[in-house]
Design an enzyme around this catalytic site. Structure first.
Site, mmCIF file in Angstrom:
data_model
loop_
_atom_site.group_PDB
_atom_site.id
_atom_site.type_symbol
_atom_site.label_atom_id
_atom_site.label_comp_id
_atom_site.label_asym_id
_atom_site.label_seq_id
_atom_site.Cartn_x
_atom_site.Cartn_y
_atom_site.Cartn_z
ATOM 1 N N TYR A 197 -10.619 2.639 3.957
ATOM 2 C CA TYR A 197 -10.367 1.218 3.752
ATOM 3 C C TYR A 197 -11.371 0.528 2.828
ATOM 4 C CZ TYR A 197 -7.219 1.918 7.671
ATOM 5 O OH TYR A 197 -6.213 2.380 8.486
ATOM 6 N N HIS A 251 -0.529 -3.306 2.482
ATOM 7 C CA HIS A 251 -1.335 -2.291 3.168
ATOM 8 C C HIS A 251 -2.461 -1.877 2.242
ATOM 9 C CE1 HIS A 251 1.506 -1.900 6.410
ATOM 10 N NE2 HIS A 251 2.465 -1.932 5.501
#
EC number: 4.2.1.10
Length: 149
Positions: free
Chosen positions: A24, A101
């Site tokens: 991430y 996302h």
């Protein structure tokens, strides 16, 4: 003043920048919010920016957006793959929805390949890191521009 765009973030996104940085990255949700607010100002948009780990809270924000918002940018997190209730709330909002996302969910575990949200979203941005939020805001601004004149 035009209606705001709701930027909604689902479970565990409060840990962005800390949780699995190899997937991430190191950008925090506070960083994302600051970047979104700066870009929104450039684009002439106002924002409501929220994150929750509680599905009912998220659905309440979506219900509020139905009357209060111009559109929704949502990173549903894990609810992407599990929540029919979230999908139904977004569909009932009658607003343009862009799904975001940070990672490419199609390169990850097979259970992440299905999204309940994608079928009702006007667009999906996945795998471009946190810049997906900026891309979503730009796209939503263009979608909303004719309606605002």
């Amino acid at each position: 003043m035009s209606k705001p765009v709701y930027v909604l973030n689902g479970p565990n996104l409060n840990l962005l920048g800390k949780r699995e940085p190899h997937l991430y990255g190191s950008t925090t949700l506070a960083d994302v919010e600051a970047e979104c607010r700066a870009l929104a100002a450039e684009l002439g948009l106002t924002l409501e920016f929220h994150q929750s780990n509680h599905e009912g809270q998220m659905i309440d924000w979506i219900h509020a957006a139905r009357e209060a918002a111009a559109g929704i940018v949502i990173n549903p997190g894990g609810w992407t793959h599990t929540s029919v209730a979230l999908r139904d709330a977004l569909a009932a909002s009658d607003l343009p929805v862009i799904e975001v996302h940070v990672t490419n969910i199609h390169k990850r575990e097979e259970f992440r390949h299905h999204s309940y949200v994608s079928g009702i979203a006007v667009g999906v941005i996945a795998g471009l890191g946190t810049q997906g939020y900026a891309l979503a805001l730009r796209a939503l601004q263009r979608l909303l521009a004719p309606a605002q004149h």
